[in-house]
Write a protein that holds these residues in place. Structure first.
Motif, short mmCIF file in Angstrom:
data_model
loop_
_atom_site.label_atom_id
_atom_site.label_comp_id
_atom_site.label_asym_id
_atom_site.label_seq_id
_atom_site.Cartn_x
_atom_site.Cartn_y
_atom_site.Cartn_z
N PHE A 169 66.20 8.12 40.24
CA PHE A 169 66.91 8.73 38.96
C PHE A 169 65.80 9.73 38.76
O PHE A 169 64.40 9.53 38.89
N PRO A 170 66.05 10.85 38.17
CA PRO A 170 65.15 11.85 37.62
C PRO A 170 64.08 11.24 36.79
O PRO A 170 64.36 10.22 36.03
N ASP A 171 62.88 11.70 36.66
CA ASP A 171 61.81 11.24 35.76
C ASP A 171 62.19 10.98 34.18
O ASP A 171 62.10 10.05 33.62
N TRP A 172 62.94 12.05 33.86
CA TRP A 172 63.31 12.06 32.44
C TRP A 172 64.30 10.87 32.19
O TRP A 172 64.25 10.25 31.23
N LEU A 173 65.36 10.76 33.06
CA LEU A 173 66.13 9.71 32.97
C LEU A 173 65.87 8.21 33.15
O LEU A 173 65.83 7.19 32.49
N ASP A 174 64.60 8.22 33.97
CA ASP A 174 64.00 7.04 34.28
C ASP A 174 63.17 6.42 33.39
O ASP A 174 63.27 5.35 32.61
N GLN A 175 62.46 7.42 32.46
CA GLN A 175 61.78 7.18 31.36
C GLN A 175 62.49 6.79 30.22
O GLN A 175 62.28 6.15 29.25
N TRP A 176 63.82 7.54 30.09
CA TRP A 176 64.60 7.10 28.85
C TRP A 176 65.13 5.62 29.02
O TRP A 176 64.95 4.86 28.06
N LEU A 177 65.40 5.27 30.23
CA LEU A 177 65.96 3.84 30.51
C LEU A 177 65.00 2.93 30.00
O LEU A 177 65.32 2.03 29.57
N LEU A 178 63.72 3.30 30.56
CA LEU A 178 62.66 2.34 30.09
C LEU A 178 62.40 2.05 28.82
O LEU A 178 61.71 0.90 28.14
N HIS A 179 62.67 3.15 27.74
CA HIS A 179 62.46 3.13 26.50
C HIS A 179 63.55 2.59 25.54
O HIS A 179 63.60 2.58 24.32
N ARG A 180 64.48 1.86 26.32
CA ARG A 180 65.75 1.82 25.31
C ARG A 180 65.63 0.50 24.34
O ARG A 180 66.13 0.54 23.25
N LYS A 181 64.66 -0.41 24.79
CA LYS A 181 64.69 -1.41 23.86
C LYS A 181 64.04 -0.76 22.71
O LYS A 181 64.21 -1.25 21.49
N GLN A 182 62.91 -0.44 22.78
CA GLN A 182 62.08 0.36 21.74
C GLN A 182 63.06 0.94 20.80
O GLN A 182 63.02 1.26 19.63
N ILE A 183 64.00 1.93 21.62
CA ILE A 183 64.89 2.75 20.38
C ILE A 183 65.81 2.06 19.90
O ILE A 183 65.98 2.16 18.77
N GLY A 184 66.29 1.01 20.47
CA GLY A 184 67.12 -0.09 19.78
C GLY A 184 66.65 -0.67 18.64
O GLY A 184 67.05 -0.85 17.62
N LEU A 185 65.33 -1.35 18.79
CA LEU A 185 64.63 -1.97 17.72
C LEU A 185 64.27 -0.91 16.33
O LEU A 185 64.41 -1.39 15.35
N LEU A 186 63.87 0.23 16.84
CA LEU A 186 63.86 1.21 15.76
C LEU A 186 65.21 1.61 14.85
O LEU A 186 65.16 1.90 13.81
N SER A 187 66.33 1.52 15.89
CA SER A 187 67.57 1.71 15.13
C SER A 187 67.95 0.60 14.36
O SER A 187 68.42 0.93 13.26
N PHE A 188 67.60 -0.61 14.48
CA PHE A 188 67.67 -1.91 13.73
C PHE A 188 66.92 -1.75 12.39
O PHE A 188 67.39 -2.01 11.16
N PHE A 189 65.66 -1.18 12.54
CA PHE A 189 64.66 -0.98 11.58
C PHE A 189 65.07 -0.16 10.56
O PHE A 189 65.24 -0.19 9.43
N CYS A 190 65.81 0.89 11.08
CA CYS A 190 66.51 1.94 9.96
C CYS A 190 67.50 1.53 9.35
O CYS A 190 67.74 1.71 8.07
N ALA A 191 68.41 0.91 10.11
CA ALA A 191 69.80 -0.06 9.58
C ALA A 191 69.15 -0.80 8.40
O ALA A 191 70.07 -0.91 7.37
N ALA A 192 68.11 -1.52 8.56
CA ALA A 192 67.73 -2.85 7.87
C ALA A 192 67.12 -1.98 6.54
O ALA A 192 67.51 -2.39 5.37
N LEU A 193 66.59 -0.93 6.77
CA LEU A 193 65.93 -0.17 5.54
C LEU A 193 67.03 0.28 4.71
O LEU A 193 67.15 0.56 3.42
N HIS A 194 67.99 0.74 5.35
CA HIS A 194 69.16 1.32 4.70
C HIS A 194 70.23 0.32 3.89
O HIS A 194 70.48 0.48 2.49
N ALA A 195 69.97 -0.97 4.41
CA ALA A 195 70.57 -1.87 3.67
C ALA A 195 69.94 -2.32 2.44
O ALA A 195 70.64 -2.47 1.13
N VAL A 196 68.52 -2.24 2.39
CA VAL A 196 67.73 -2.57 1.35
C VAL A 196 67.88 -1.47 0.23
O VAL A 196 68.02 -1.60 -0.99
N TYR A 197 67.83 -0.13 0.66
CA TYR A 197 67.80 0.95 -0.15
C TYR A 197 69.22 0.94 -0.87
O TYR A 197 69.27 1.34 -2.01
#
Length: 362
Positions: free
Chosen positions: A258-286
């Motif tokens: 894969f191109p380098d940008w796509l390869d890096q994107w695939l490698l960071h999916r877990k961190q992006i997903g956990l940050l998505s959950f973090f924002c959703a949890a904050l939204h629930a608290v707010y």
């Protein structure tokens, strides 16, 4: 043997003694330092300690390696385990272990035990981080140090020859290397959505109607921004998989890189997903905090006064009630599903699932 009397040397001696090893500590001031080590460990001068052991953990700073040159003859044929780290990444042209090997060519140098902390050594197998990275140009010496690490309750990982020492020494200095891009991405999205919502909810009413709604910034504007960031980040978790599939279909093979940008994107999916959950949890608290605001109470009183003035008995709107009830209910279910995704992305949980179970949850 352990050369040194610092915090790491003391913790290492404690762990070795608790694991059943006979430990000899070499110090320049043995009488003053003896009380800091366990009673089962023998604390003596460096020269005496070196003569009594075959494997020596060098727990001193790089700049003090030269002080051991007087012991070169006694150290000949011994296994030296370099446990040092630097204060900066790639601080020197050569690794500490390679530098130690150049000072003592008659010794066999092994790099290891530097990625664990003094606290980890004391708590042993009870600690979460149990991996010990080891590298050396001598296979027998690596095997010896790996056996010692295993008896201490850790999991030895063979990182190859001595050229890997530089990378091993850089590992403790890196602060969440896989999170840098996802965090900046989340902050960038938050800033964009926050600016848009600020203009829409605060600045626009002030310009058009001269209404001061600055009070909305800390809670309402942030609460409107968080879910936007959350669902965009969640979409960015699954989008690269679609792009990767399209790339494989286009080129007719799954073995093309894969191109380098796509390869890096695939490698960071877990961190992006956990940050998505973090924002959703904050939204629930707010969202739960919205009725607690003083501004909300004032608006309720104002609505009640208007209702009394207009002599209205009720302002119940069935459609709005059902819309809000369903909205909150679906939101809770969505947060629960996102929580499940976040939990199963953690290594400790993911390792207990087979591929079919993981795919089913996804």
């Amino acid at each position: 043997g352990v050369l040194g009397s610092g915090d790491f040397a003391r913790s290492l001696a404690v762990r070795l003694v608790c694991s059943g090893f006979k430990v000899v500590v070499g110090s320049r001031n043995p009488k003053r330092k003896a009380s800091l080590f366990p009673a089962a460990a023998e604390v003596t001068f460096q020269a005496e300690a070196v003569k009594k052991v075959d494997v020596i953990f060098v727990a001193i700073f790089r700049e003090h390696y030269s002080t051991l040159c007087d012991l070169a003859d006694v150290l000949a044929g011994k296994i030296l385990v370099d446990v040092s780290n630097n204060t900066e990444i790639n601080h020197h042209k050569e690794s500490n272990a390679e530098y130690l090997a150049s000072l003592f060519p008659a010794c066999t140098v092994v790099k290891g035990v530097n990625v664990v902390s003094a606290w980890t050594l004391q708590s042993g197998a009870r600690d979460g981080n149990k991996q010990v990275l080891i590298c050396s140009n001598n296979q027998e010496a690596k095997h010896t140090v790996a056996e010692i690490a295993q008896v201490m309750g850790f999991t030895p990982v063979d990182m190859g020859c001595m050229s890997s020492a530089r990378e091993i020494e850089n590992i403790p200095l890196r602060l969440l290397p896989a999170w840098k891009i996802p965090v900046f991405l989340a902050l960038g999205l938050f800033l964009c959505f926050f600016t848009y919502n600020l203009i829409r909810q605060v600045i626009h009413p002030y310009i058009r109607e001269q209404k001061n709604k600055l009070y909305k910034i800390p809670i309402e504007v942030v609460n409107t921004t968080l879910p936007c960031v959350s669902y965009v980040m969640l979409s960015l978790v699954y989008l690269p998989g679609v792009l990767a599939a399209c790339s494989q279909l286009y080129y007719g093979t799954k073995y093309r890189r894969f191109p380098d940008w796509l390869d890096q994107w695939l490698l960071h999916r877990k961190q992006i997903g956990l940050l998505s959950f973090f924002c959703a949890a904050l939204h629930a608290v707010y969202s739960l905090c919205l009725p607690m605001r003083r501004s909300h109470r004032y608006l309720l009183i104002e609505t009640a006064v208007k209702q009394a003035v207009e002599k209205k008995m009720t302002i119940w709107v069935e459609e709005e009630v059902w819309r809000m009830e369903i909205y909150i209910s679906v939101g809770i279910i969505a947060l629960g599903l996102l929580s499940l995704l976040a939990i199963t992305s953690l290594p400790s949980i993911a390792n207990s699932l087979n591929w079919r179970e993981f795919s089913f949850i996804q």
